[in-house]
Design a protein around this motif. Structure first.
Motif: not given
Length: 259
Positions: A191-197, A241-248, A251-258
């Motif tokens: 996907l060409g994306i990265s995220v800190m989790v 973490w999700l509440e503090r970092n909506d943009d992340d 991105t996480l949703s894309r990683l999980l579901f795409e």
């Protein structure tokens, strides 16, 4: 022993009155060790793996600054260097802008030198003015901000936590650890994306593979509903973490579901 030597070094009288709570101890005790290694620039070292970032601690530190009327945010969008901070801290009376600059400097320098981050987090837990504590560590005669603060933190740790381990070397990978709330990078070359989790997310995903596979329609909403159904520690860390970092989170949703 090194910690005994530091326990005898003087500290500011205001700092001597701080009482350390159990919550603060639980942050500090696994995070630090003393070292006599010639390769270490400081007497204390971090036992938190350097591959992680502690975004939660920095968020708490910034919230603590806001509650104590220190507008550090005004400086966070510009680089704040030691050269910016040192002159304002060398004055006999430090203006409010000096407190704000120091807070912003601590947040920014922690991205490169994370040794102070667990201490910053613990101060927020203690409900003290965290930036005020660091201000009390400075002096008009100091010539180096970061080294001065780490030296003073070492003196406090020697008093607060007399049982910290002592090493004669820099910590090895086997001696460091990743807290569940620490952030690590996850990426998809497809996907060409990265995220800190948070580390907790990896265990949470492993335990909820079937439930995630069954999600339909708005999977982002379904993910949040799954998180809201449980109260264990991993779930709470991921939810916060999700509440503090909506943009992340997006991105996480894309990683999980795409994928």
């Amino acid at each position: 022993m090194l910690k005994e030597q530091y326990a005898l070094k003087p500290i500011d009288s205001e700092l001597a009155t701080i009482n350390v709570s159990l919550a603060a101890r639980q942050i500090l005790e696994p995070a630090y060790a003393w070292t006599t290694s010639a390769d270490s620039p400081y007497p204390i070292v971090s036992l938190i793996s350097s591959i992680a970032e502690d975004e939660r601690a920095l968020d708490r530190f910034q919230e603590n600054a806001r509650l104590n009327q220190h507008d550090v945010g005004r400086f966070l969008k510009q680089p704040v260097t030691e050269e910016d901070v040192l002159p304002v801290l060398q004055k006999s009376e430090i203006a409010p802008v000096g407190w704000q600059l120091l807070g912003a400097y601590l947040i920014q320098i922690s991205k490169k030198e994370p040794l102070l981050v667990p201490f910053m987090d613990a101060l927020a837990h203690l409900k003290v003015d965290a930036i005020g504590v660091f201000i009390a560590m400075t002096s008009p005669t100091m010539t180096d901000v970061l080294s001065t603060l780490i030296e003073q933190v070492a003196r406090l740790l020697a008093r607060w936590l007399p049982d910290l381990p002592e090493l004669d070397h820099e910590p090895t990978d086997a001696e460091t650890w990743l807290p569940a709330y620490a952030l690590i990078p996850v990426e998809s070359t497809q996907l060409g994306i990265s995220v800190m989790v948070p580390v907790a997310l990896l265990d949470w995903l492993s335990a909820h593979q079937d439930a995630l596979a069954d999600l339909t329609d708005d999977k982002r909403v379904g993910l949040m509903q799954l998180l809201n159904q449980e109260t264990d520690d991993d779930t709470q860390i991921v939810r916060e973490w999700l509440e503090r970092n909506d943009d992340d989170g997006q991105t996480l949703s894309r990683l999980l579901f795409e994928l």
